[in-house]
Design a protein around this motif. Structure first.
Motif, mmCIF file in Angstrom:
data_model
loop_
_atom_site.group_PDB
_atom_site.id
_atom_site.type_symbol
_atom_site.label_atom_id
_atom_site.label_comp_id
_atom_site.label_asym_id
_atom_site.label_seq_id
_atom_site.Cartn_x
_atom_site.Cartn_y
_atom_site.Cartn_z
ATOM 1 N N ASN A 167 0.814 -1.216 0.000
ATOM 2 C CA ASN A 167 0.000 0.000 0.000
ATOM 3 C C ASN A 167 0.847 1.266 0.000
ATOM 4 N N PHE A 202 -12.845 -4.914 -3.564
ATOM 5 C CA PHE A 202 -12.245 -4.020 -4.544
ATOM 6 C C PHE A 202 -10.911 -3.467 -4.005
ATOM 7 N N SER A 226 -8.988 -0.894 -3.248
ATOM 8 C CA SER A 226 -9.158 0.559 -3.169
ATOM 9 C C SER A 226 -7.841 1.316 -3.230
ATOM 10 N N ASP A 227 -6.728 0.685 -2.781
ATOM 11 C CA ASP A 227 -5.435 1.401 -2.777
ATOM 12 C C ASP A 227 -5.014 1.816 -4.183
ATOM 13 N N LEU A 246 -6.716 3.173 -6.372
ATOM 14 C CA LEU A 246 -7.308 4.461 -6.718
ATOM 15 C C LEU A 246 -6.558 5.639 -6.110
ATOM 16 N N ASN A 305 -4.510 8.729 -8.360
ATOM 17 C CA ASN A 305 -5.696 9.407 -8.895
ATOM 18 C C ASN A 305 -5.447 10.160 -10.204
ATOM 19 N N ILE A 360 -18.283 -1.468 -4.542
ATOM 20 C CA ILE A 360 -17.162 -0.683 -5.073
ATOM 21 C C ILE A 360 -17.157 0.678 -4.391
ATOM 22 N N PRO A 361 -15.935 1.273 -4.158
ATOM 23 C CA PRO A 361 -15.842 2.559 -3.456
ATOM 24 C C PRO A 361 -16.227 3.724 -4.376
ATOM 25 N N ASN A 383 -14.411 7.126 -3.878
ATOM 26 C CA ASN A 383 -13.024 7.211 -4.333
ATOM 27 C C ASN A 383 -12.930 7.490 -5.832
ATOM 28 N N PHE A 384 -13.902 6.979 -6.585
ATOM 29 C CA PHE A 384 -13.892 7.204 -8.033
ATOM 30 C C PHE A 384 -14.127 8.679 -8.374
#
Length: 536
Positions: free
Chosen positions: A109, A133, A135-136, A138, A141, A157-158, A161-162
């Motif tokens: 991470n 999912f 997430s790390d 993302l 960015n 899904i986060p 974060n998207f």
């Protein structure tokens, strides 16, 4: 090339030389054991001075160990992604079809936290990755392309974060097992077309939609039909399960009577005659009832009359009347439901318990009170007044139990006065006219008249053990009974006269009883051992 760039190049070359030995061992352990070189701090400072947009330049506080490890991983990922120049540019992480090493890099991470700004594309497809999912990923960015297709990711899904990936133009989450989302709930589905989510689980599948549609179109009407059917069955068969407001007052169904008698079990059968069966039952609310069942085929008109009669009977309320609770009516079975009384009738009570004169008077008062009520409130209702039909409650209250609608005659009052007189004579003499006398009631009354007034000791029930005063009261009672049964005389006492006479005798009996009781205790205290009159 600037001094910063050269320092960076030298640094990355040095790191590359370490990678081959690093991966030959356990990478996680080696990363934990590595420490930055002495000039690493200076290198980082120069890099941030040259390019302040680098991610580690904006971190506070700056963790040199994490940044150092992230740089090593970046160097190796550059090689794994087969980029021609890992020092100058690092545009893409390409780990397609690399299921053995991809989970390892996803676990770093710290790398995703400080991922190089040159990375514009991440491809982790076709690795059979499991779990939630990642997430790390993302955290990079700045990326423009993200491909996580052909894996086994699941869960949500986060979405939040998207929203930080403003440069993301290509997304592929197809062939996964994410939790289904409604398209209208997020703008993520508005940024990308449905090809980004093929068989991802995020969009309702056509098959699931078809199944749900079938369930809705078939299941809901079926549920409504079953609900209406159950409600209809309850209304017509077992209304006692419905709220009291919805119950049909006093109207019982065959199902309710079956439930009350455990299916008309033989153990609940009290009596059975031709065409009539009497059961003991318990209603759903715990009320004990007597159920008289008439198994005969009657005409529609007679069935209607039966129901009309029952509607009258259920309205009668008096402490000396058996309460009629309701009825059940159909062509094959008519039923009358009344309250259950555990007590015996007067005939059995007289024969078995040898009641006292006082108790017999009390029963007679209750009978006259019920006659008053019937005469004033329900003159159209006839009733049976005999020692075999008048029941006794647990508190020895008389209960008239047999009724007949529309049996009113011209000599209505005289008829019931006669019946009361006969009841009075039977209670004093404790005799059974129909069994003991050849001419029945007439023979019994003639027998009483033969001995009245001079030889009444032969007539009166000797078990009462009357004193001189109570004997005189019983003599008055016999005289009253003969007056009531003397239909030829043309002058019979009224109910009002009968009531006042019986009450007067009863009160006089109470006075005598009290005096005898006091006298008995007085003599007893004096040590004389005198026994008073026993009143039962």
């Amino acid at each position: 090339m600037s001094m910063a760039s050269m320092s960076s190049a030298i640094f990355f070359i040095t790191i590359s030389l370490l990678v081959s030995s690093l991966l030959s061992a356990t990478i996680v352990e080696d990363l934990n054991n590595l420490r930055p070189p002495p000039d690493f701090n200076t290198t980082i400072f120069n890099n941030c001075l040259n390019n302040p947009s680098l991610k580690y330049c904006n971190s506070s506080p700056m963790d040199l160990n994490e940044i150092f490890k992230s740089t090593i991983v970046a160097s190796h990922l550059c090689n794994e992604s087969k980029n021609p120049n890992c020092v100058e540019t690092f545009p893409k992480i390409d780990l397609r079809n690399r299921p053995k090493i991809t989970p390892l890099y996803l676990s770093f991470n710290f790398f995703w936290k400080y991922c190089p700004l040159t990375i514009m594309s991440i491809d982790l497809s076709n690795n059979s990755l499991k779990g939630i999912f990642p997430s790390d990923v993302l955290l990079c960015n700045q990326i423009q392309n993200l491909d996580l297709s052909f894996n086994h990711f699941s869960g949500d899904i986060p979405l939040l974060n998207f929203s930080y990936l403003s440069n993301l133009t290509n997304l592929n989450l197809s062939y996964n097992h994410f939790s289904e989302l409604k398209i209208s709930d997020s703008n993520l589905f508005q940024r990308f077309n449905s090809s980004s989510f093929i068989h991802s689980g995020l969009l309702p599948s056509h098959q699931n939609y078809t199944i749900k549609t079938i369930i809705l179109l078939v299941g809901f009407p079926l549920f409504v039909v079953l609900s209406v059917g159950c409600l209809g069955w309850l209304c017509f068969a077992r209304p006692d399960f419905l709220p009291r407001v919805l119950n049909r007052n006093h109207k019982f169904t065959t199902w309710m009577l079956k439930a009350a008698t455990d299916g008309f079990l033989k153990k609940n059968l009290v009596m059975k005659n031709v065409g009539v069966s009497i059961y003991k039952g318990v209603l759903r609310d715990g009320t004990k009832v007597k159920i008289e069942i008439y198994r005969d085929n009657v005409s529609r008109e007679n069935l209607r009359k039966f129901v009309e009669e029952c509607k009258i009977l259920v309205q009668m309320r008096h402490k000396n009347l058996v309460q009629v609770l309701g009825w059940c009516s159909n062509r094959r079975m008519r039923s009358l439901v009344t309250e259950w009384t555990d007590g015996e009738n007067i005939e059995l009570w007289l024969a078995g318990s040898a009641p006292s004169w006082k108790h017999r008077l009390k029963i007679l008062i209750g009978v006259v009170e019920s006659m008053f009520y019937m005469q004033e409130q329900w003159p159209q209702v006839g009733y049976d007044l005999s020692t075999s039909s008048v029941l006794l409650s647990d508190h020895l209250e008389p209960l008239i139990s047999r009724f007949k609608i529309g049996d009113r005659r011209s000599n209505y009052t005289a008829n019931y006065i006669y019946k009361f007189g006969l009841l009075l004579l039977e209670m004093i003499a404790n005799r059974r006219p129909s069994e003991e006398f050849e001419r029945g009631e007439a023979g019994f009354i003639e027998y009483i008249r033969m001995h009245y007034p001079g030889n009444l000791r032969v007539v009166i029930d000797e078990r009462m053990k009357l004193t001189e005063n109570t004997f005189d009261q019983a003599k008055l009672g016999i005289g009253l009974g003969l007056m009531c049964t003397d239909q030829k005389a043309g002058k019979i006492p009224s109910l009002d006269e009968i009531y006042h006479m019986i009450v007067k005798v009863y009160r006089s009996c109470l006075v005598f009883t009290s005096e005898n009781y006091k006298g008995s205790h007085s003599h007893g205290n004096a040590g004389q051992g005198h026994k008073g009159i026993q009143l039962r």
